[in-house]
Scaffold this motif. Structure first.
Motif, PDB file in Angstrom:
ATOM      1  N   VAL A 168      78.133  31.966 -72.784  1.00  0.00           N
ATOM      2  CA  VAL A 168      79.539  32.407 -72.757  1.00  0.00           C
ATOM      3  C   VAL A 168      80.044  31.909 -71.352  1.00  0.00           C
ATOM      4  O   VAL A 168      81.067  31.535 -71.251  1.00  0.00           O
ATOM      5  CB  VAL A 168      79.418  33.952 -72.847  1.00  0.00           C
ATOM      6  N   LYS A 169      79.386  32.106 -70.155  1.00  0.00           N
ATOM      7  CA  LYS A 169      79.847  31.793 -68.819  1.00  0.00           C
ATOM      8  C   LYS A 169      80.097  30.170 -69.033  1.00  0.00           C
ATOM      9  O   LYS A 169      81.119  29.929 -68.379  1.00  0.00           O
ATOM     10  CB  LYS A 169      78.704  32.076 -67.909  1.00  0.00           C
ATOM     11  N   GLU A 170      79.381  29.293 -69.390  1.00  0.00           N
ATOM     12  CA  GLU A 170      79.560  28.067 -69.571  1.00  0.00           C
ATOM     13  C   GLU A 170      80.618  27.724 -70.196  1.00  0.00           C
ATOM     14  O   GLU A 170      81.551  27.015 -69.757  1.00  0.00           O
ATOM     15  CB  GLU A 170      78.135  27.534 -69.943  1.00  0.00           C
ATOM     16  N   THR A 171      81.027  28.186 -71.412  1.00  0.00           N
ATOM     17  CA  THR A 171      82.244  28.146 -71.988  1.00  0.00           C
ATOM     18  C   THR A 171      83.316  28.609 -71.656  1.00  0.00           C
ATOM     19  O   THR A 171      84.508  28.164 -71.370  1.00  0.00           O
ATOM     20  CB  THR A 171      81.950  28.799 -73.605  1.00  0.00           C
ATOM     21  N   GLU A 172      83.409  29.497 -70.756  1.00  0.00           N
ATOM     22  CA  GLU A 172      84.423  30.049 -69.981  1.00  0.00           C
ATOM     23  C   GLU A 172      84.808  29.211 -68.648  1.00  0.00           C
ATOM     24  O   GLU A 172      85.944  29.002 -68.418  1.00  0.00           O
ATOM     25  CB  GLU A 172      84.062  31.583 -69.361  1.00  0.00           C
ATOM     26  N   GLU A 173      83.778  28.457 -68.302  1.00  0.00           N
ATOM     27  CA  GLU A 173      83.956  27.348 -67.131  1.00  0.00           C
ATOM     28  C   GLU A 173      84.698  26.328 -67.783  1.00  0.00           C
ATOM     29  O   GLU A 173      85.679  25.560 -67.332  1.00  0.00           O
ATOM     30  CB  GLU A 173      82.733  26.892 -66.512  1.00  0.00           C
ATOM     31  N   LEU A 174      84.756  25.777 -69.008  1.00  0.00           N
ATOM     32  CA  LEU A 174      85.303  24.965 -69.762  1.00  0.00           C
ATOM     33  C   LEU A 174      86.731  25.135 -69.873  1.00  0.00           C
ATOM     34  O   LEU A 174      87.632  24.475 -69.618  1.00  0.00           O
ATOM     35  CB  LEU A 174      84.750  24.453 -71.053  1.00  0.00           C
ATOM     36  N   VAL A 175      87.045  26.412 -70.140  1.00  0.00           N
ATOM     37  CA  VAL A 175      88.465  26.903 -70.168  1.00  0.00           C
ATOM     38  C   VAL A 175      89.029  26.793 -68.957  1.00  0.00           C
ATOM     39  O   VAL A 175      90.248  26.585 -68.793  1.00  0.00           O
ATOM     40  CB  VAL A 175      88.212  28.272 -70.788  1.00  0.00           C
ATOM     41  N   LYS A 176      88.426  27.181 -68.085  1.00  0.00           N
ATOM     42  CA  LYS A 176      88.815  27.249 -66.511  1.00  0.00           C
ATOM     43  C   LYS A 176      89.302  25.590 -66.230  1.00  0.00           C
ATOM     44  O   LYS A 176      90.259  25.536 -65.467  1.00  0.00           O
ATOM     45  CB  LYS A 176      88.182  28.086 -65.478  1.00  0.00           C
ATOM     46  N   LEU A 177      88.291  24.905 -66.659  1.00  0.00           N
ATOM     47  CA  LEU A 177      88.707  23.464 -66.341  1.00  0.00           C
ATOM     48  C   LEU A 177      89.715  22.882 -67.185  1.00  0.00           C
ATOM     49  O   LEU A 177      90.338  21.645 -66.997  1.00  0.00           O
ATOM     50  CB  LEU A 177      87.404  22.646 -66.547  1.00  0.00           C
ATOM     51  N   GLY A 178      90.313  23.771 -68.021  1.00  0.00           N
ATOM     52  CA  GLY A 178      91.332  23.285 -68.961  1.00  0.00           C
ATOM     53  C   GLY A 178      91.185  22.684 -70.277  1.00  0.00           C
ATOM     54  O   GLY A 178      91.893  21.971 -70.678  1.00  0.00           O
ATOM     55  N   ILE A 179      89.942  22.502 -70.497  1.00  0.00           N
ATOM     56  CA  ILE A 179      89.231  21.901 -71.848  1.00  0.00           C
ATOM     57  C   ILE A 179      89.727  22.783 -73.096  1.00  0.00           C
ATOM     58  O   ILE A 179      89.578  23.814 -73.134  1.00  0.00           O
ATOM     59  CB  ILE A 179      87.932  21.650 -71.764  1.00  0.00           C
ATOM     60  N   ARG A 228      76.770  36.093 -82.894  1.00  0.00           N
ATOM     61  CA  ARG A 228      77.546  36.398 -81.801  1.00  0.00           C
ATOM     62  C   ARG A 228      78.067  35.506 -81.065  1.00  0.00           C
ATOM     63  O   ARG A 228      79.055  35.707 -80.331  1.00  0.00           O
ATOM     64  CB  ARG A 228      76.331  36.918 -80.897  1.00  0.00           C
ATOM     65  N   CYS A 229      77.419  33.898 -81.185  1.00  0.00           N
ATOM     66  CA  CYS A 229      78.086  32.948 -80.491  1.00  0.00           C
ATOM     67  C   CYS A 229      79.498  32.717 -81.178  1.00  0.00           C
ATOM     68  O   CYS A 229      80.300  32.351 -80.345  1.00  0.00           O
ATOM     69  CB  CYS A 229      77.087  31.727 -80.650  1.00  0.00           C
ATOM     70  N   ASN A 230      79.427  32.614 -82.322  1.00  0.00           N
ATOM     71  CA  ASN A 230      80.617  32.241 -83.044  1.00  0.00           C
ATOM     72  C   ASN A 230      81.851  33.215 -82.843  1.00  0.00           C
ATOM     73  O   ASN A 230      82.806  32.833 -82.765  1.00  0.00           O
ATOM     74  CB  ASN A 230      80.233  32.119 -84.447  1.00  0.00           C
ATOM     75  N   ASN A 231      81.395  34.557 -82.931  1.00  0.00           N
ATOM     76  CA  ASN A 231      82.441  35.512 -82.382  1.00  0.00           C
ATOM     77  C   ASN A 231      82.943  35.507 -80.819  1.00  0.00           C
ATOM     78  O   ASN A 231      83.998  35.541 -80.806  1.00  0.00           O
ATOM     79  CB  ASN A 231      81.705  37.041 -82.522  1.00  0.00           C
ATOM     80  N   ALA A 232      82.136  35.365 -80.261  1.00  0.00           N
ATOM     81  CA  ALA A 232      82.505  34.839 -78.798  1.00  0.00           C
ATOM     82  C   ALA A 232      83.206  33.768 -78.521  1.00  0.00           C
ATOM     83  O   ALA A 232      84.282  33.885 -77.642  1.00  0.00           O
ATOM     84  CB  ALA A 232      81.367  34.982 -77.761  1.00  0.00           C
ATOM     85  N   LEU A 233      82.840  32.766 -79.466  1.00  0.00           N
ATOM     86  CA  LEU A 233      83.643  31.440 -78.959  1.00  0.00           C
ATOM     87  C   LEU A 233      85.254  31.703 -79.916  1.00  0.00           C
ATOM     88  O   LEU A 233      86.091  31.314 -79.051  1.00  0.00           O
ATOM     89  CB  LEU A 233      83.000  30.266 -80.036  1.00  0.00           C
ATOM     90  N   ILE A 286      61.469  33.655 -75.822  1.00  0.00           N
ATOM     91  CA  ILE A 286      62.850  32.883 -75.487  1.00  0.00           C
ATOM     92  C   ILE A 286      63.572  34.168 -75.321  1.00  0.00           C
ATOM     93  O   ILE A 286      63.560  35.112 -76.070  1.00  0.00           O
ATOM     94  CB  ILE A 286      63.287  32.163 -76.762  1.00  0.00           C
ATOM     95  N   ASN A 287      64.293  34.353 -74.315  1.00  0.00           N
ATOM     96  CA  ASN A 287      65.267  35.529 -74.005  1.00  0.00           C
ATOM     97  C   ASN A 287      66.651  35.030 -74.524  1.00  0.00           C
ATOM     98  O   ASN A 287      67.447  34.487 -73.994  1.00  0.00           O
ATOM     99  CB  ASN A 287      65.400  35.565 -72.451  1.00  0.00           C
ATOM    100  N   LEU A 288      66.839  35.500 -75.778  1.00  0.00           N
ATOM    101  CA  LEU A 288      68.120  35.183 -76.549  1.00  0.00           C
ATOM    102  C   LEU A 288      69.207  35.942 -75.835  1.00  0.00           C
ATOM    103  O   LEU A 288      70.405  35.159 -75.820  1.00  0.00           O
ATOM    104  CB  LEU A 288      68.096  35.526 -78.006  1.00  0.00           C
ATOM    105  N   GLU A 289      69.317  37.042 -75.370  1.00  0.00           N
ATOM    106  CA  GLU A 289      70.251  37.702 -74.559  1.00  0.00           C
ATOM    107  C   GLU A 289      70.901  36.732 -73.448  1.00  0.00           C
ATOM    108  O   GLU A 289      71.710  36.705 -73.086  1.00  0.00           O
ATOM    109  CB  GLU A 289      69.778  39.011 -74.141  1.00  0.00           C
ATOM    110  N   ALA A 290      69.902  36.415 -72.529  1.00  0.00           N
ATOM    111  CA  ALA A 290      70.088  35.492 -71.489  1.00  0.00           C
ATOM    112  C   ALA A 290      70.612  34.216 -71.804  1.00  0.00           C
ATOM    113  O   ALA A 290      71.684  33.869 -70.986  1.00  0.00           O
ATOM    114  CB  ALA A 290      68.704  35.218 -70.637  1.00  0.00           C
ATOM    115  N   ILE A 291      70.189  33.487 -72.836  1.00  0.00           N
ATOM    116  CA  ILE A 291      70.841  32.212 -73.530  1.00  0.00           C
ATOM    117  C   ILE A 291      72.172  32.853 -73.843  1.00  0.00           C
ATOM    118  O   ILE A 291      73.117  31.993 -73.482  1.00  0.00           O
ATOM    119  CB  ILE A 291      69.855  31.845 -74.601  1.00  0.00           C
ATOM    120  N   PHE A 292      72.558  33.758 -74.335  1.00  0.00           N
ATOM    121  CA  PHE A 292      73.947  34.071 -74.926  1.00  0.00           C
ATOM    122  C   PHE A 292      74.721  34.090 -73.794  1.00  0.00           C
ATOM    123  O   PHE A 292      76.014  33.753 -73.714  1.00  0.00           O
ATOM    124  CB  PHE A 292      73.820  35.165 -75.830  1.00  0.00           C
ATOM    125  N   ASN A 293      74.402  34.866 -72.821  1.00  0.00           N
ATOM    126  CA  ASN A 293      75.179  35.358 -71.592  1.00  0.00           C
ATOM    127  C   ASN A 293      75.661  34.016 -70.792  1.00  0.00           C
ATOM    128  O   ASN A 293      76.678  33.822 -70.319  1.00  0.00           O
ATOM    129  CB  ASN A 293      74.424  36.322 -70.700  1.00  0.00           C
TER     130      ASN A 293
END
Length: 82
Positions: free
Chosen positions: A16-27, A51-56, A6-13
């Motif tokens: 982050v991108k998916e969550t940034e998209e939610l922000v762009k959608l106004g969620i 890392r996920c919690n800090n990024a969030l 499992i590539n945890l670095e790729a999952i993390f990245n």
């Protein structure tokens, strides 16, 4: 599945991108009822949970600073019509 594959670095990245998209959608990602990829993967893989919690938290702070107070879109909905 073998955890070493499992590539945890790729999952993390990606999360982050998916969550940034939610922000762009106004969620409002600070809403406890919104389950972002970051929240989900933080619970699934303890190795990247911090890392996920800090990024969030950073994204929530960024959203709060750049977006006027989010108002629930449902406040004008006539719930009796449902």
């Amino acid at each position: 599945m073998n955890p070493s594959l499992i590539n945890l670095e790729a999952i993390f990245n990606l999360t982050v991108k998916e969550t940034e998209e939610l922000v762009k959608l106004g969620i409002d990602i600070s809403d406890p009822s919104v389950v972002t990829s970051l929240k989900w993967y933080a619970n699934k893989y303890l190795e990247i949970a911090e890392r996920c919690n800090n990024a969030l938290m950073e994204l929530i702070d960024k959203q709060a600073a750049t977006t006027p107070k989010l108002v629930a879109a449902y406040c004008d909905v006539d719930m009796d019509s449902f």
